[in-house]
Each structure stands twice: as C-alpha cells, then as structure tokens.
Design a protein around this motif. Structure first.
Motif, short mmCIF file in Angstrom:
data_model
loop_
_atom_site.label_atom_id
_atom_site.label_comp_id
_atom_site.label_asym_id
_atom_site.label_seq_id
_atom_site.Cartn_x
_atom_site.Cartn_y
_atom_site.Cartn_z
N LEU A 40 0.81 -1.21 0.00
CA LEU A 40 0.00 0.00 0.00
C LEU A 40 0.85 1.26 0.00
CD1 LEU A 40 -2.91 -0.92 2.44
CD2 LEU A 40 -2.97 -0.75 -0.05
N THR A 41 1.95 1.24 0.73
CA THR A 41 2.80 2.43 0.76
C THR A 41 3.55 2.60 -0.56
OG1 THR A 41 4.53 1.12 1.82
CG2 THR A 41 3.15 2.47 3.25
N GLY A 42 3.76 1.52 -1.27
CA GLY A 42 4.49 1.60 -2.52
C GLY A 42 3.63 1.88 -3.73
N CYS A 43 2.37 1.34 -3.69
CA CYS A 43 1.51 1.46 -4.87
C CYS A 43 0.82 2.81 -4.97
CB CYS A 43 0.46 0.35 -4.84
SG CYS A 43 1.15 -1.30 -5.09
N SER A 44 0.63 3.48 -3.86
CA SER A 44 -0.06 4.76 -3.89
C SER A 44 0.86 5.86 -4.43
CB SER A 44 -0.55 5.13 -2.49
OG SER A 44 -1.43 4.14 -2.00
N ASP A 45 0.24 6.91 -4.92
CA ASP A 45 1.01 8.03 -5.47
C ASP A 45 1.51 8.91 -4.33
OD1 ASP A 45 2.18 9.89 -6.99
OD2 ASP A 45 0.35 10.65 -7.94
N LEU A 46 2.69 8.60 -3.83
CA LEU A 46 3.23 9.34 -2.69
C LEU A 46 3.69 10.74 -3.06
CD1 LEU A 46 5.24 6.51 -0.91
CD2 LEU A 46 3.07 7.50 -0.21
N ASN A 47 3.86 11.00 -4.35
CA ASN A 47 4.31 12.32 -4.77
C ASN A 47 3.16 13.32 -4.87
OD1 ASN A 47 7.04 11.54 -5.05
ND2 ASN A 47 6.56 10.58 -7.03
N GLN A 48 1.92 12.83 -4.67
CA GLN A 48 0.76 13.70 -4.73
C GLN A 48 0.52 14.30 -3.34
OE1 GLN A 48 -0.83 14.17 -7.63
NE2 GLN A 48 -2.16 15.73 -6.76
N PRO A 49 0.66 15.63 -3.17
CA PRO A 49 0.45 16.26 -1.85
C PRO A 49 -0.96 15.99 -1.33
CG PRO A 49 1.49 17.78 -3.37
CD PRO A 49 1.05 16.61 -4.19
N ILE A 50 -1.08 15.88 -0.03
CA ILE A 50 -2.39 15.65 0.58
C ILE A 50 -2.94 16.99 1.07
CG2 ILE A 50 -1.39 15.16 2.87
CD1 ILE A 50 -4.47 13.43 1.34
N ASP A 51 -4.20 17.26 0.73
CA ASP A 51 -4.87 18.48 1.20
C ASP A 51 -6.37 18.25 1.19
OD1 ASP A 51 -5.77 18.85 -1.48
OD2 ASP A 51 -3.90 19.89 -1.97
N ALA A 52 -7.13 19.29 1.49
CA ALA A 52 -8.58 19.17 1.58
C ALA A 52 -9.22 18.79 0.27
CB ALA A 52 -9.17 20.48 2.10
N ASN A 53 -8.52 19.00 -0.84
CA ASN A 53 -9.08 18.68 -2.16
C ASN A 53 -8.74 17.27 -2.64
OD1 ASN A 53 -10.16 21.33 -2.49
ND2 ASN A 53 -8.11 22.08 -3.00
N SER A 54 -7.97 16.53 -1.88
CA SER A 54 -7.60 15.17 -2.27
C SER A 54 -8.84 14.28 -2.31
CB SER A 54 -6.59 14.59 -1.27
OG SER A 54 -5.40 15.36 -1.27
N LYS A 55 -8.95 13.49 -3.35
CA LYS A 55 -10.12 12.65 -3.56
C LYS A 55 -9.84 11.19 -3.20
CE LYS A 55 -12.47 16.13 -5.09
NZ LYS A 55 -13.56 16.71 -4.26
N GLY A 56 -10.92 10.46 -2.96
CA GLY A 56 -10.80 9.05 -2.63
C GLY A 56 -11.06 8.79 -1.16
N ILE A 57 -11.67 7.65 -0.86
CA ILE A 57 -12.00 7.31 0.52
C ILE A 57 -10.76 7.29 1.42
CG2 ILE A 57 -12.91 5.48 2.03
CD1 ILE A 57 -14.79 4.70 -0.24
N TRP A 58 -9.69 6.69 0.90
CA TRP A 58 -8.45 6.59 1.69
C TRP A 58 -7.92 7.96 2.06
CZ3 TRP A 58 -5.81 3.80 4.81
CH2 TRP A 58 -4.44 4.00 4.99
N ASN A 59 -7.88 8.87 1.08
CA ASN A 59 -7.37 10.22 1.33
C ASN A 59 -8.31 11.04 2.21
OD1 ASN A 59 -4.97 9.96 -0.18
ND2 ASN A 59 -6.05 10.40 -2.08
N GLU A 60 -9.60 10.97 1.91
CA GLU A 60 -10.57 11.83 2.60
C GLU A 60 -10.83 11.40 4.04
OE1 GLU A 60 -14.16 12.30 0.32
OE2 GLU A 60 -13.05 12.57 -1.57
N TRP A 61 -10.81 10.08 4.29
CA TRP A 61 -11.20 9.59 5.61
C TRP A 61 -10.03 9.15 6.49
CZ3 TRP A 61 -16.05 10.16 7.41
CH2 TRP A 61 -17.05 10.42 6.47
N PHE A 62 -8.88 8.96 5.91
CA PHE A 62 -7.74 8.47 6.69
C PHE A 62 -6.56 9.45 6.67
CE2 PHE A 62 -10.17 4.68 5.85
CZ PHE A 62 -10.09 3.97 7.04
N VAL A 63 -6.01 9.68 5.48
CA VAL A 63 -4.77 10.43 5.37
C VAL A 63 -4.96 11.91 5.70
CG1 VAL A 63 -2.82 11.04 3.89
CG2 VAL A 63 -3.92 8.81 3.64
N TYR A 64 -5.92 12.56 5.04
CA TYR A 64 -6.07 14.00 5.26
C TYR A 64 -6.46 14.36 6.70
CZ TYR A 64 -7.72 18.76 5.15
OH TYR A 64 -7.93 20.10 5.44
#
Length: 254
Positions: free
Chosen positions: A18-42
C-alpha cells in the motif's frame, strides 16, 4: 502463535504494497479525492498540523502528542488483549490434557478435540483471534500516518532534535528497535511462564521495526519510539495490580 506470525507477515506485506503502490508524490490536502485520502490520510495530516500550530510549529512534538492520543484510543483494546492472553495461559494445562486425551490423528478424534477446545475457550471466555485485533487496527493507522508524513510538505521539511522528520535517520531506528525489545521483554516478564514462540518474537519484532525504520521517514520511527515508551508504562501499570493481588493471595494462603 503460528497463525499470529502468519497474519503479522501478511499485514507487513500489505503495508509495503500500500505504501508503494499509492502516489506518494501527490500532496495531501482538503481537495484530495478518494475514501483513503478523505477519511484516513487528510484527517490525520490536518490533526498533526493543528497540534503543531498549538506548539509553535513543532511537528516533532505534534507527532509525539498524536501518538499518545492514538495509543489512548486503542488502550481498551490492548487491555482486552492482555486479559485474553492471561486467560490463554491459565487454560494451557487443560489444553495439554485435551491434546493428550485426543492424541489420535483420525478425523473423528480431531473433531472431538476441536469441540472440546471450543468449550474450553468458552469456559475461560477466550477469543483465539483477540491477539491480532490491535495489529489489525494499528496497520491502517501506520499506513495513513506514513502517507500523512510523506505527503504533507510542512512535516517533510521539518527538523526535530537531530533528525529530519521527512527523511530516513540512522540513529532513531536503533532506538526504535531497543525500545521495542525492552517493551517485549517487560511484557514476557510480566506475563511469566512465556512460551518459546513469545520468546522468539521478543527478538523478531525489534528486527522488523528496525528494518521498517531504516526504510521510511524518521517521523514513523519517532511514532514507534513514543508508542513503545507508552506501552512500557502501560504494561507496568496493567500488570502491577494483578501481581500485587497474587502476592497478597499467596501470603494469605500461607
């Protein structure tokens, strides 16, 4: 114990995937989309930044506080796991008798052994999978924590003590491994009469943590160090009352 080791290996593999397959170069912010980004990472990224703002922009202190909060949240589950482990130890003599009674390998005998084992679990109120629950809960937190650190520019560029939170440090992994070893030794010592598999894990877990820490940002190693220190005190305070009670009971018996 073998099932637990197998599950640990699978979860660790999942962590790397999971840490390798995700786009780690994409900054995380309030506009990040996806359940993983919206509910966990952000949310985790936002909370770390919020706490850092309270402490004059110190992301190191923020990570320490966030780690303690996470540990306090999962503390009831850890306590339940420890109670389950105690019950498992208490039932071992009866388990041994059952295995000796149903030593035959034929299907009918093994079926009876499984039935008697389930009854024994019910008698002692033991869940054989309870030891894996904290690991199952912590793994998504660790993955989200890794993403939050790696994808939040403020954290990646922040220095705390002697290390950069967003880069690999070569001292902190040894501290993480050492505190893991101490925590495991205290746990085994407090439980008493630990089986050989637990003794092996006392050395395996620190090595695993060190490998992780040498391959990921120092913020994650800091999370492990603080978490281990928390668990050292947690283990002492959870087991101390039961040991005192045992001594008092033993004294009264004499």
């Amino acid at each position: 114990m073998r099932k637990k080791l197998w599950l640990t290996g699978v979860l660790l593999l999942l962590f790397f995937v999971l840490t390798g397959c995700s786009d780690l170069n994409q900054p995380i912010d309030a506009n990040s989309k996806g359940i993983w980004n919206e509910w966990f990472v952000y949310p985790l990224s936002w909370f770390i930044k919020y706490v850092a703002h309270i402490f004059n922009g110190s992301y190191g202190i923020s990570i320490i506080i966030c780690t303690i909060i996470i540990r306090l949240i999962i503390l009831p589950l850890i306590i339940k796991q420890i109670k389950n482990s105690k019950a498992m130890q208490e039932m071992q003599p009866e388990m041994k008798k059952l295995r000796e009674k149903y030593s035959s390998k034929d299907a009918e005998t093994q079926k009876k052994l499984q039935q008697e084992t389930m009854l024994l679990f019910q008698k002692y109120n033991v869940n054989p999978l309870a030891g894996c629950f904290p690991l199952l809960i912590q793994m998504p937190i660790l993955i989200a924590f890794y993403h939050a650190v790696y994808r939040t520019e403020e954290i990646r560029n922040h220095t705390f003590l002697w290390f950069s939170l967003g880069h690999v440090d070569y001292i902190l992994p040894f501290i993480a491994a050492a505190t893991t070893f101490i925590q495991q030794k205290i746990m085994v010592g407090r439980m008493g009469n630990a089986n050989p598999q637990m003794a092996i894990m006392t050395y395996v877990f620190p090595i695993m943590i060190a490998i992780f820490a040498f391959n990921f940002p120092a913020a994650l190693a800091l999370y492990w160090v603080v978490g281990n220190i928390f668990m050292i005190f947690q283990t002492y305070f959870i087991y101390a009352p039961s040991k005192s009670k045992t001594k008092e009971t033993g004294g009264a018996t004499k």
